[in-house]
Design a protein around this motif. Structure first.
Motif, PDB file in Angstrom:
ATOM      1  N   GLU A  15      -6.886 -13.809  57.082  1.00 40.25           N
ATOM      2  CA  GLU A  15      -7.342 -14.733  56.054  1.00 40.25           C
ATOM      3  C   GLU A  15      -8.860 -14.863  56.045  1.00 40.25           C
ATOM      4  O   GLU A  15      -9.477 -15.087  54.996  1.00 40.25           O
ATOM      5  N   LYS A  16      -9.519 -14.713  57.214  1.00 38.82           N
ATOM      6  CA  LYS A  16     -10.980 -14.810  57.323  1.00 38.82           C
ATOM      7  C   LYS A  16     -11.654 -13.437  57.270  1.00 38.82           C
ATOM      8  O   LYS A  16     -12.852 -13.337  57.469  1.00 38.82           O
ATOM      9  N   LEU A  17     -10.854 -12.387  57.003  1.00 36.99           N
ATOM     10  CA  LEU A  17     -11.410 -11.040  56.884  1.00 36.99           C
ATOM     11  C   LEU A  17     -11.903 -10.854  55.454  1.00 36.99           C
ATOM     12  O   LEU A  17     -11.112 -10.786  54.518  1.00 36.99           O
ATOM     13  N   ILE A  18     -13.222 -10.761  55.290  1.00 32.98           N
ATOM     14  CA  ILE A  18     -13.822 -10.736  53.948  1.00 32.98           C
ATOM     15  C   ILE A  18     -13.640  -9.381  53.275  1.00 32.98           C
ATOM     16  O   ILE A  18     -13.269  -9.289  52.118  1.00 32.98           O
ATOM     17  N   SER A  19     -13.943  -8.324  54.021  1.00 31.38           N
ATOM     18  CA  SER A  19     -13.900  -6.986  53.435  1.00 31.38           C
ATOM     19  C   SER A  19     -13.591  -5.966  54.517  1.00 31.38           C
ATOM     20  O   SER A  19     -13.656  -6.253  55.722  1.00 31.38           O
ATOM     21  N   ILE A  20     -13.281  -4.755  54.051  1.00 33.37           N
ATOM     22  CA  ILE A  20     -12.953  -3.664  54.963  1.00 33.37           C
ATOM     23  C   ILE A  20     -13.388  -2.361  54.309  1.00 33.37           C
ATOM     24  O   ILE A  20     -13.310  -2.222  53.081  1.00 33.37           O
ATOM     25  N   ASP A  21     -13.877  -1.421  55.088  1.00 35.10           N
ATOM     26  CA  ASP A  21     -14.222  -0.110  54.545  1.00 35.10           C
ATOM     27  C   ASP A  21     -13.227   0.922  55.077  1.00 35.10           C
ATOM     28  O   ASP A  21     -12.281   0.592  55.798  1.00 35.10           O
ATOM     29  N   THR A  22     -13.434   2.175  54.744  1.00 38.24           N
ATOM     30  CA  THR A  22     -12.479   3.219  55.135  1.00 38.24           C
ATOM     31  C   THR A  22     -12.435   3.413  56.651  1.00 38.24           C
ATOM     32  O   THR A  22     -11.387   3.767  57.201  1.00 38.24           O
ATOM     33  N   SER A  23     -13.563   3.185  57.332  1.00 39.17           N
ATOM     34  CA  SER A  23     -13.554   3.278  58.792  1.00 39.17           C
ATOM     35  C   SER A  23     -12.699   2.153  59.387  1.00 39.17           C
ATOM     36  O   SER A  23     -11.958   2.355  60.348  1.00 39.17           O
ATOM     37  N   GLY A  24     -12.801   0.956  58.800  1.00 36.09           N
ATOM     38  CA  GLY A  24     -11.959  -0.146  59.243  1.00 36.09           C
ATOM     39  C   GLY A  24     -10.495   0.131  58.972  1.00 36.09           C
ATOM     40  O   GLY A  24      -9.623  -0.189  59.795  1.00 36.09           O
ATOM     41  N   LEU A  25     -10.203   0.719  57.804  1.00 36.15           N
ATOM     42  CA  LEU A  25      -8.820   1.095  57.486  1.00 36.15           C
ATOM     43  C   LEU A  25      -8.297   2.109  58.493  1.00 36.15           C
ATOM     44  O   LEU A  25      -7.155   1.994  58.976  1.00 36.15           O
ATOM     45  N   ASP A  26      -9.126   3.094  58.816  1.00 40.88           N
ATOM     46  CA  ASP A  26      -8.702   4.104  59.801  1.00 40.88           C
ATOM     47  C   ASP A  26      -8.436   3.468  61.159  1.00 40.88           C
ATOM     48  O   ASP A  26      -7.475   3.853  61.853  1.00 40.88           O
TER      49      ASP A  26
END
Length: 556
Positions: free
Chosen positions: A486-497
Motif C-alpha cells: 500500500e505504501k509502494l509508490i512505484s516500481i520499475d522493471t528491475s523491481g519487477l524482476d
C-alpha cells in the motif's frame, strides 16, 4: 493531434490590446536598452576573440529576431557574457569559420528542441549545477580581462585556465599604469553610478531631480564615454579599438555563406552541443527572471527556444556570434517600462542607427575601459554568496556545486555539466534507494506459518537489493510471505524482476508469495510483466485487512 509545438510568437498577441501609451513606453525602454547594449556588445565580442562589429551585428540581428519571434514579452537577446569563454575557446581551436558553422548548427538544434516541446526539460537541471558553471564562467571572464585591464602586451592569450594564469604571471611586470588607471576608473563608475530604480520617488528636491536625470544614463555608457574622452584628450598610451581592429565599419553587415560540409559538421559536435546547451539554459533562466519581475503573461519556453534557434541560424550569415537571452539588458528593459516585444525590436534598431551614425568614433575607445566594464559584468554574474551558504546544505549539493565550478574553470562547460548531471543522478539514486524500506508487520491473529512485510517508497534498480534478500529471511515453519504494498509508490522493471525472482525462490522452497494493496502503477506493471499470472488469483489481494479476514476464515 500533432506532437510539435506550434510556432506562435508572443508579438502576435500585440494585435489584441496594444495601446498608444504602451507603444510610447516600449520606445523609451528600447532606446534605453540600446544605449546599455552598445558597450556590452563591443566588450563581449572583443573578449570572445572576434571583431567588435561582430558583437554589434549580433545584438542588432539576433536581438531583433529574438524579440520578434520569441515567447517572452520583455526578454532582450544578443551576445551574452556567459558565451565569452565558450566562443573564445572554439575560435582558438577551430577558427572563426567553424565557429560560425557551429552557431548555425546549434541554432538548428535549439529550434528542434522547441519544436519537440523540450523547453521544460531545461528546468530539470539542478540549481547546484547552474550556480556552479555560472560562477565558473564568471571567474574565467574576469581572468581573461586582466590582460587588457592591466595593459599587458600579450599577443596570444590561451583559452585554458592554467595557460592564462601562466602567461599572466610571466608578464605581470609589464603593467601599464595608464591602462590600470582607466580600467579602475571604469569599474568605480559602473559600480557607483546612481541607479534610477534605487532612488526615492516623489521628491522634488533639485539635487535629487538632477541626480535622477543623470542616472537615466547607464553607468557603462558614462564609463565608456569618459574613458574615451580622457584617452583622446590626454593622449594616454593605451590600446584602443582603432589600434587593434582598425575601427568599426559604418554600414550594414554583408551576407556571407560559410563553407558548410558534412565532414566539418562532424568535427563540431561538441562545440555545437555546448552552444545549444548554454543558449537554452541562459535564455530560459533569463525568461524566468523576467517573469518574476512583471505581472505580464509568463513566457512560452518552447517558442523562446525556437526564436533563439532562428536567431542563431541567421546571425552567422552576417558574421554574428552566438546569441541568447541576456539578464542585464532584460532587467533594464523591465525597469525602463518595456512591456512587449516592441521594446526589444526598438533596442535593435537603435543600435543599428548608432552604427550608421557614430561608428567612426569607436576607434578611440580604450580596451582597458571595456575590460573594466566586463570585470563588473563577471562579478555581477557570479552568485558568490552561494559559496558562503554551502555549509547549510547537504554533502551531495556541495559536491555537485563545487565539482561543476572547478570543472568549468579547469576544463570546459560541457564536461562540467555532464559530470554535474552524472553526480546529481548518482546522488538522487542513492537518496531514493535509502528511502525505500522493507519492515516486518505484526498483526493480531496472524498464523504462525505466515510472515508479513511492508514496502515503503519506490522499488527501482537502486533498491532491489533490499528485496532480493527476503527469501533468505523466510525460514520454516513459515509457508506464506505477505508483502503489503500500500505504501509502494512505484516500481520499475528491475523491481519487477526482483519480485519475480523472489516468487520463484519461494516457490522452490515450498512457500507462497502474496501481494496486498497494489497501487495503480505497480499493479499495471506486475500485470503486464506476467507476475500476476504466476501468483494466481490468491496471490493478489486488494488490501492487507481483506487478506487477513480471508486467511482467518479459511483456517476455521
Amino acid at each position: 493531434m500533432t506532437h510539435f509545438h506550434p510556432f506562435r510568437p508572443r508579438a502576435l498577441s500585440l494585435l489584441k490590446d496594444y495601446s498608444r501609451a504602451r507603444f510610447i513606453a516600449d520606445i523609451g525602454a528600447g532606446l534605453t536598452v540600446g544605449i546599455v547594449a552598445l558597450p556590452l556588445a563591443i566588450a563581449f565580442a572583443i573578449a570572445s576573440g572576434v571583431k567588435p562589429e561582430q558583437g554589434i551585428f549580433t545584438a542588432i540581428i539576433a536581438g531583433f529576431l529574438i524579440s520578434l519571434l520569441g515567447g517572452s514579452n520583455v526578454q532582450i537577446g544578443g551576445p551574452a557574457g556567459a558565451f565569452i569563454v565558450i566562443i573564445y575557446g572554439i575560435n582558438q581551436r577551430y577558427g572563426l569559420p567553424n565557429l560560425l558553422i557551429a552557431t548555425i548548427l546549434a541554432g538548428g538544434l535549439l529550434f528542434l528542441m522547441g519544436l519537440l516541446r523540450l523547453g521544460a526539460l531545461v528546468r530539470y537541471i539542478p540549481v547546484s549545477i547552474v550556480i556552479g558553471f555560472t560562477n565558473g564562467i564568471a571567474v574565467l571572464i574576469g581572468l581573461s580581462q586582466l590582460k587588457d585591464f592591466l595593459g599587458l602586451k600579450i599577443a596570444d592569450m590561451p583559452a585554458d585556465f592554467f595557460g592564462q594564469v601562466a602567461v599572466l604571471s610571466q608578464h605581470w611586470r609589464e603593467i601599464s599604469p595608464a591602462a590600470l588607471l582607466i580600467g579602475s576608473a571604469c569599474v568605480a563608475i559602473v559600480l557607483l553610478w546612481p541607479k534610477t530604480y534605487a532612488m526615492q520617488r516623489g521628491s522634488h528636491d533639485l539635487k535629487t531631480q538632477m541626480k535622477r536625470w543623470m542616472s537615466q544614463l547607464p553607468g557603462t555608457v558614462i564609463a565608456l564615454v569618459g574613458a574615451t574622452v580622457a584617452c583622446y584628450a590626454f593622449k594616454l598610451p593605451v590600446e584602443t579599438i582603432g589600434s587593434r581592429f582598425g575601427g568599426i565599419p559604418q554600414g550594414l553587415p554583408s551576407f556571407a555563406l560559410p563553407a558548410l560540409s558534412w565532414d566539418t559538421a562532424r568535427l563540431l559536435v561538441i562545440p555545437t552541443l555546448t552552444i545549444a546547451l548554454l543558449g537554452a539554459i541562459e535564455s530560459l533562466l533569463c525568461a524566468r527572471v523576467a517573469d518574476n519581475l512583471t505581472e505580464l503573461p509568463r513566457h512560452d519556453p518552447n517558442q523562446e527556444l525556437m526564436a533563439q534557434g532562428v536567431a542563431n541560424i541567421v546571425t552567422p550569415f552576417f558574421g554574428g556570434i552566438p546569441a541568447t537571452g541576456t539578464i542585464a539588458r532584460t532587467v533594464t528593459n523591465v525597469r525602463a517600462g518595456g512591456s512587449s516585444p516592441v521594446a526589444g525590436m526598438v533596442h535593435a534598431l537603435s543600435l543599428l542607427l548608432i552604427v550608421l551614425v557614430a561608428a567612426p568614433l569607436a576607434v578611440h575607445i580604450p580596451l582597458a575601459a571595456l575590460a573594466g566594464i566586463l570585470l563588473v559584468v563577471a562579478w555581477n554574474m557570479g552568485e558568490w554568496h552561494e559559496f558562503a551558504r554551502l555549509r547549510h546544505f547537504s554533502l551531495p549539493y556541495r559536491t555537485i556545486l563545487l565539482g561543476t565550478f572547478v570543472l568549468t574553470v579547469v576544463f570546459d562547460l560541457t564536461v562540467a555539466v555532464e559530470v554535474g548531471l552524472i553526480l546529481a543522478c548518482v546522488f538522487f539514486i542513492y537518496r531514493m534507494s535509502t528511502l525505500f524500506r522493507v519492515e516486518p508487520v505484526a498483526l493480531p491473529g496472524l498464523a504462525a506459518d505466515t510472515q508479513v512485510m511492508r514496502l515503503y517508497g519506490s522499488l527501482f534498480f537502486g533498491a532491489v537489493g533490499k528485496v532480493e534478500g527476503l527469501a533468505e529471511q523466510v525460514k520454516p515453519p513459515c509457508r506464506v510471505l505477505v508483502l503489503d504494498t500500500e505504501k509502494l509508490i512505484s516500481i520499475d522493471t528491475s523491481g519487477l524482476d526482483a519480485l519475480q525472482q523472489l516468487q520463484r525462490t519461494l516457490q522452490r522452497q515450498g512457500q507462497a508469495l502474496v501481494l496486498c494493496g497494489l497501487n495503480p502503477q505497480p499493479a499495471s506493471l506486475i500485470q503486464r510483466g506476467g507476475l500476476a499470472d504466476a501468483l494466481g488469483p490468491e496471490g493478489i489481494q486488494p488490501d492487507l485487512s481483506t487478506w487477513l479476514r480471508q486467511s482467518q476464515a479459511s483456517a476455521l
